[in-house]
Enzyme design. Structure first.
Site, PDB file in Angstrom:
ATOM      1  N   GLU A  80       1.385  -0.300   0.356  1.00  0.00           N
ATOM      2  CA  GLU A  80      -0.291   0.115   0.614  1.00  0.00           C
ATOM      3  C   GLU A  80       1.037   1.093   0.565  1.00  0.00           C
ATOM      4  O   GLU A  80       1.968   1.418   0.715  1.00  0.00           O
ATOM      5  CB  GLU A  80      -0.696   0.162   1.212  1.00  0.00           C
ATOM      6  N   CYS A 143      -8.171  -2.625   8.126  1.00  0.00           N
ATOM      7  CA  CYS A 143      -6.022  -2.534   8.059  1.00  0.00           C
ATOM      8  C   CYS A 143      -6.188  -1.215   7.796  1.00  0.00           C
ATOM      9  O   CYS A 143      -4.476  -0.738   8.082  1.00  0.00           O
ATOM     10  CB  CYS A 143      -6.211  -2.746   6.705  1.00  0.00           C
ATOM     11  N   HIS A 166      -1.539  -5.791   1.486  1.00  0.00           N
ATOM     12  CA  HIS A 166      -2.622  -6.620   1.524  1.00  0.00           C
ATOM     13  C   HIS A 166      -2.004  -8.089   1.052  1.00  0.00           C
ATOM     14  O   HIS A 166      -1.284  -7.765  -0.174  1.00  0.00           O
ATOM     15  CB  HIS A 166      -3.834  -5.734   0.695  1.00  0.00           C
TER      16      HIS A 166
HETATM   17  N1  PCA Z   1      -8.149  -6.906   6.451  1.00  0.00           N
HETATM   18  C1  PCA Z   1      -9.071  -6.157   6.403  1.00  0.00           C
HETATM   19  C2  PCA Z   1      -9.063  -5.874   7.998  1.00  0.00           C
HETATM   20  C3  PCA Z   1      -8.036  -7.443   8.641  1.00  0.00           C
HETATM   21  C4  PCA Z   1      -7.730  -7.799   7.420  1.00  0.00           C
HETATM   22  O1  PCA Z   1      -6.854  -8.432   6.519  1.00  0.00           O
HETATM   23  C5  PCA Z   1      -8.808  -5.507   5.794  1.00  0.00           C
HETATM   24  O2  PCA Z   1      -8.596  -5.017   5.120  1.00  0.00           O
HETATM   25  O3  PCA Z   1      -9.390  -3.704   6.098  1.00  0.00           O
END
Ligand code: PCA
Length: 212
Positions: A80, A143, A166
């Protein structure tokens, strides 16, 4: 030996697994480039997740922090670029909270850059045949909340590199989602950590400040 802090999340939204939790389970205690990986699994809750991350930072004093979360709709590993100062939950978190239009940190800047070299990370992953692309938004759920708090906390820890990535879900774990095998995800994260530890691999700032 210096420490890398790697975080994952517990399952959320009714899923049985969270790929990020499975990755940190496997990597806990292992080594990358003469650094020891220590891990924490964060609750998928606004507030408490960030407090647990802060506690882990204080306890372990890492030189590199990479927080992982699952984005089941994505087919690639996605570092990100930027954290936004907003909580706006599309679904309730695991404690039943659903903040809308709420700042992560009141009075904080609208966004904070990652400290990770996102393009170098993507290039290294693709060189290994692992699907990867830079993501321009971590969303506005838990996240992004953890990512924003991390970048806020690292403001006061000069020399500590950190950011968020992610990952897709585990292959076969969610009907209708393709996902990636756990072994590929683990190889990807080890590759990312090694790239982030290379000297001179800093996130290149955009230079916007210099225009003003
Ligand atoms: N994904 C979520 C929150 C926890 C996770 O593993 C997100 O993308 O916000």
């Amino acid at each position: 030996m210096k420490t890398i802090l790697l975080s994952g999340f517990e399952p959320f939204g009714g899923d049985r697994y969270n790929a990020s939790q499975e990755i940190v389970r496997l990597l806990d205690g292992s080594e990358v480039a003469d650094h020891r990986i220590t891990t924490v699994t964060l609750p998928c809750e606004f507030g408490r997740s960030a407090l647990d991350l802060r506690r882990a930072l204080r306890r372990h004093r890492p030189v590199l922090v990479v927080c992982l979360g699952q984005a089941a709709d994505r087919c690639a590993i996605t570092p990100e670029r930027v954290a936004l100062n907003v909580d706006d939950a599309p679904i309730p978190d695991n404690a039943g909270n659903r903040p809308l239009d709420t700042p992560v940190i009141a009075g904080g800047p609208a966004a904070r850059w990652t400290g990770l070299p996102v393009n170098a990370v993507v290039a290294a992953l693709r060189a290994r045949g692992i699907p990867a692309e830079v993501s321009q938004s971590a969303g506005t759920y838990v996240c992004n909340h953890v990512f924003y708090v991390l970048m806020h906390l690292l403001q006061r820890r000069r020399g500590v590199r950190g950011g968020f990535m992610h990952v897709p879900c585990l292959e076969g774990s969610i009907p209708g989602k393709s996902g990636l095998p756990l072994a590929t995800l683990v190889e990807a994260v080890r590759t990312v950590l090694a790239v982030c530890l290379e000297p001179g691999r800093d996130m290149v700032e955009t230079g916007v400040d210099r225009l003003t």
